[in-house]
Design a protein around this motif. Structure first.
Motif, PDB file in Angstrom:
ATOM      1  N   LEU A 160     -13.618 -11.752  12.238  1.00  0.00           N
ATOM      2  CA  LEU A 160     -13.283 -10.686  11.833  1.00  0.00           C
ATOM      3  C   LEU A 160     -13.475 -10.123  10.448  1.00  0.00           C
ATOM      4  N   ASP A 215     -13.604  -7.941  -0.409  1.00  0.00           N
ATOM      5  CA  ASP A 215     -12.478  -7.290  -1.356  1.00  0.00           C
ATOM      6  C   ASP A 215     -11.898  -5.984  -0.950  1.00  0.00           C
ATOM      7  N   SER A 216     -12.051  -5.460   0.477  1.00  0.00           N
ATOM      8  CA  SER A 216     -11.452  -4.508   1.015  1.00  0.00           C
ATOM      9  C   SER A 216      -9.853  -4.823   1.220  1.00  0.00           C
ATOM     10  N   ASP A 217      -9.211  -3.932   1.569  1.00  0.00           N
ATOM     11  CA  ASP A 217      -7.802  -3.963   1.926  1.00  0.00           C
ATOM     12  C   ASP A 217      -7.691  -4.932   2.977  1.00  0.00           C
ATOM     13  N   GLY A 218      -8.662  -4.684   4.023  1.00  0.00           N
ATOM     14  CA  GLY A 218      -8.545  -5.201   5.512  1.00  0.00           C
ATOM     15  C   GLY A 218      -8.853  -6.960   5.128  1.00  0.00           C
ATOM     16  N   PHE A 225       0.954  -1.069  -0.047  1.00  0.00           N
ATOM     17  CA  PHE A 225       0.042   0.073  -0.021  1.00  0.00           C
ATOM     18  C   PHE A 225       0.955   1.099  -0.038  1.00  0.00           C
ATOM     19  N   GLU A 235     -15.704  -7.273   7.959  1.00  0.00           N
ATOM     20  CA  GLU A 235     -15.015  -6.543   6.998  1.00  0.00           C
ATOM     21  C   GLU A 235     -15.557  -6.469   5.538  1.00  0.00           C
ATOM     22  N   LEU A 248     -10.233 -15.189  13.183  1.00  0.00           N
ATOM     23  CA  LEU A 248     -10.204 -14.512  11.761  1.00  0.00           C
ATOM     24  C   LEU A 248     -11.188 -14.164  11.040  1.00  0.00           C
ATOM     25  N   ALA A 287       1.344 -21.492   0.924  1.00  0.00           N
ATOM     26  CA  ALA A 287       0.420 -20.608   1.386  1.00  0.00           C
ATOM     27  C   ALA A 287       0.616 -19.018   1.156  1.00  0.00           C
ATOM     28  N   LEU A 345      -4.630 -17.872   5.375  1.00  0.00           N
ATOM     29  CA  LEU A 345      -3.741 -19.069   4.396  1.00  0.00           C
ATOM     30  C   LEU A 345      -2.745 -19.455   5.099  1.00  0.00           C
ATOM     31  N   ARG A 346      -2.027 -18.570   5.923  1.00  0.00           N
ATOM     32  CA  ARG A 346      -0.800 -19.296   6.545  1.00  0.00           C
ATOM     33  C   ARG A 346      -1.104 -20.088   7.708  1.00  0.00           C
ATOM     34  N   LEU A 364      -8.080  -8.470   2.454  1.00  0.00           N
ATOM     35  CA  LEU A 364      -7.027  -9.085   1.659  1.00  0.00           C
ATOM     36  C   LEU A 364      -5.766  -9.535   2.777  1.00  0.00           C
ATOM     37  N   LEU A 365      -5.542  -8.682   3.825  1.00  0.00           N
ATOM     38  CA  LEU A 365      -4.738  -9.116   4.716  1.00  0.00           C
ATOM     39  C   LEU A 365      -5.216 -10.087   5.640  1.00  0.00           C
ATOM     40  N   LEU A 366      -6.281 -10.326   6.033  1.00  0.00           N
ATOM     41  CA  LEU A 366      -7.000 -11.321   6.747  1.00  0.00           C
ATOM     42  C   LEU A 366      -7.023 -12.757   6.132  1.00  0.00           C
ATOM     43  N   GLU A 367      -7.072 -12.685   4.618  1.00  0.00           N
ATOM     44  CA  GLU A 367      -6.944 -13.676   4.166  1.00  0.00           C
ATOM     45  C   GLU A 367      -5.663 -14.213   4.091  1.00  0.00           C
TER      46      GLU A 367
END
Lengths: 172, 172
Positions: free
Chosen positions: B131, B138-141, A100, B135, B128, A154, B150-151, B143-146
């Motif tokens: 959360l 398709d928001s930035d947040g 970002f 959210e 997660l 991942a 995945l991890r 994406l981060l949560l995804e």
DNA sequence: ACAGCCATGTAACTTGTTACATGATTTT
DNA sequence: AAAATCATGTAACAAGTTACATGGCTGT
């Protein structure tokens, strides 16, 4: 912290209080807390290192604030940070901020960053698999390598999701 | 480093040089290098903190060595470390060491550790996903949560492989 | 009157990290 | 004679972390 604060300043000059808010918003709900002191400590260290400069701004009915901006060295450092493809411990959060920052500042192309990072991770994956070949199967070492490998996979999948995200954003 | 060194000492007393070798072997080929100084620095800090004790041992045709052993406080700390289910940045490497420390010392049951850790990660995963519901998609947040999700999923899969590994070892 | 936001920072501690220094002994 | 191994450490810096201190303004 160091690089993160710098990248926030690359978007626009700001004072400490504001930086803290922006950072907490950027990290979202998963980010947790952030001690205010940390921001100010980091800023003063950055100043000592000559990466940022402060200018005091008086405000009519509020405490004065100290607005920080990047120096040339600071901007150079952010640019290097954006190009750095190391996948450290804190990887996803840091990379997210990096992405970002790139989008906000125009100092780098987000899609290119994702791609460079993906290639790097794939390279590391290949390397892990080579190491795994030299390790006896079902050994302790092989187990650890598998963990690293699963994680990398991942992360690669996540990077692909990121790419998708930014491609869609660009097409708008 | 702190906890890692402590856990190595929980297996048996050792001097710095030996600890460094053990650690590098334990981390395997993926572990990278380890500056010898780091070990000695850590040991002296642990001693200052009262977690280990040293006794000098003279050797006939070699330099003297300083053999360190855990104090009661040190042993208590290792036990707490083994029970601690926090999944920090350095997670896989650290957990790997934790597992083998448990197996080597008998201070905890490896299978139980894996299970506790797996449950913890699943709990975090659920959190997660909650959360993520709050959210916008398709928001930035999101994406981060995804990415985090995945991890975590990869890590859970790894823990299952670890469980397999230790169950097989036990049955032998 | 009191809570909560705006805004700043310092002192102190812990940890990681590295460059450097020392010196004996065994192997090639 | 050189290189590797055995063995120890120190000094110094960088970075993270937190507890604490300060004080005015705004809204209830």
């Amino acid at each position: 912290m160091r690089d993160v604060i710098l990248s926030l300043l690359a978007k626009e000059p700001a004072h400490g209080y504001e930086l803290r808010q922006r950072l907490m918003r950027a990290l979202g709900p998963a980010g947790g807390e952030l001690n205010p002191g940390q921001v100010y400590v980091t800023l003063s260290r950055l100043e000592r290192a000559g990466l940022v400069e402060a200018s005091e701004v008086a405000q009519p009915s509020y405490p004065d604030k100290k607005v920080y901006d990047l120096t040339a060295a600071g901007r150079e450092r952010v640019t290097r940070w954006l190009a750095d493809v190391t996948w450290s411990k804190v990887a996803p959060l840091e990379f997210h901020l990096k992405l970002f920052a790139a989008a906000d500042t125009g100092l780098a192309d987000p899609v290119a960053l994702v791609d460079a990072q993906r290639l790097e991770l794939l390279r590391e994956l290949r390397q892990l698999q080579e190491l795994a070949l030299r390790e006896p199967p079902d050994s302790d070492g092989a187990l650890l390598l598998e963990g690293a490998s699963l994680r990398l996979q991942a992360d690669v999948r996540w990077l692909e999701a990121c790419q998708q995200h930014f491609l869609e954003r660009e097409s708008r």
